[in-house]
Design a protein around this motif. Structure first.
Motif, PDB file in Angstrom:
ATOM      1  N   GLY A 162      38.896  48.766  43.983  1.00  0.00           N
ATOM      2  CA  GLY A 162      39.362  47.395  43.839  1.00  0.00           C
ATOM      3  C   GLY A 162      39.018  46.809  42.485  1.00  0.00           C
ATOM      4  N   SER A 193      41.284  48.401  39.926  1.00  0.00           N
ATOM      5  CA  SER A 193      42.623  47.857  40.127  1.00  0.00           C
ATOM      6  C   SER A 193      42.751  46.449  39.563  1.00  0.00           C
ATOM      7  CB  SER A 193      42.959  47.849  41.623  1.00  0.00           C
ATOM      8  OG  SER A 193      44.245  47.342  41.840  1.00  0.00           O
ATOM      9  N   GLY A 194      41.697  45.646  39.695  1.00  0.00           N
ATOM     10  CA  GLY A 194      41.734  44.292  39.159  1.00  0.00           C
ATOM     11  C   GLY A 194      41.905  44.275  37.653  1.00  0.00           C
ATOM     12  N   GLY A 245      45.827  40.592  45.738  1.00  0.00           N
ATOM     13  CA  GLY A 245      45.385  40.943  44.396  1.00  0.00           C
ATOM     14  C   GLY A 245      46.265  40.347  43.319  1.00  0.00           C
ATOM     15  N   ARG A 278      38.472  43.299  43.198  1.00  0.00           N
ATOM     16  CA  ARG A 278      39.678  42.852  42.494  1.00  0.00           C
ATOM     17  C   ARG A 278      39.516  41.429  41.982  1.00  0.00           C
ATOM     18  NH1 ARG A 278      45.586  44.469  41.856  1.00  0.00           N
ATOM     19  NH2 ARG A 278      46.289  42.680  40.659  1.00  0.00           N
TER      20      ARG A 278
END
Length: 244
Positions: free
Chosen positions: A136, A139-140, A176, A85
């Motif tokens: 991750g 998602s980032g 995040g 992320r």
């Protein structure tokens, strides 16, 4: 009226409040929901609330959810997801000005819908270290560009215990969103006005979260898994619709 409130008329603020309330209730219940539900609708009705103000209140509710079920947090694998992320958030913030928004929405939407569809087959996702690193990273990118970055993580954790799902997703989202806000601030796309706008959404956010607390203890594991998959698919279809 202060300048930071003049970005939308009262009816738009009412819509934003209702959407944030519903999304916060789902977030407190399942660990995901606020960004998935609110981001696509707010982008159409009050685009000034995406991504900055929505990231801000997402961070607040995530800290609250994490504290509520902190004993169930998956600390062993979450670090890998956060590495992905962090790197992806910085790259997405740097590239936000010239990435093709339509193509990115179509790509992210297709990936999430495919993942949600595979979840309904016999294929079982597990929160392994490689899976968390990939989730991750995705998602980032999605969180920084659209404020709706949780579907990849939600799909990876879908078969965990309900408390672990909520705590781990909340812990990931809390840190995040901080990464995303710092990255956006570094390129001049997050500032005091975003925080001020976010403050006016804290009341509906808090009400939605408060209602979710007694409900979270009563939702069966199988039902929670379907909620997570359904919300992920909804976010994917919303991104596809935005791109089309």
């Amino acid at each position: 009226m202060p300048s930071f409130l003049s970005v939308a008329d009262p009816s738009h603020w009412l819509i934003a409040g209702v959407i944030v309330f519903l999304g916060s209730c789902l977030q407190g219940l399942s660990g995901v929901g606020l960004g998935m539900v609110a981001a696509p609708i707010l982008l159409l009705s009050v685009p000034q609330l995406v991504p900055g103000p929505l990231l801000f209140i997402s961070c607040v509710i995530s800290v609250m959810s994490l504290w509520r079920e902190r004993d169930a947090l998956d600390t062993s694998g979450l670090g890998y997801a956060l590495v992905g992320r962090l790197v992806a958030s910085a790259l997405a913030a740097w590239a936000i000005g010239f990435l093709p928004a339509r193509e990115m929405s179509l790509l992210f939407g297709a990936v999430i819908v495919l993942g949600a569809g595979l979840s309904l087959t016999r294929l079982r996702f597990a929160p392994t270290r490689p899976a968390l690193l990939v989730a991750g990273t995705l998602s980032g990118f999605m969180g920084t560009l659209t404020s709706a970055g949780m579907p990849p993580m939600a799909l990876v954790y879908q078969n965990a215990r309900p408390a672990t799902i909520r705590a781990s997703l909340s812990g990931f989202l809390a840190l995040g969103t901080v990464f995303s806000m710092i990255s956006l601030a570094a390129v001049g796309r997050f500032g005091v006005q975003d925080v001020m706008l976010g403050l006016f959404l804290l009341i509906p956010m808090g009400l939605g979260y408060r209602i979710s607390t007694p409900l979270a203890r009563r939702v069966p594991r199988a039902a929670l898994r379907l909620i997570v998959i359904g919300l992920s698919a909804l976010a994917g279809f919303a991104l596809l619709a935005r791109g089309l």
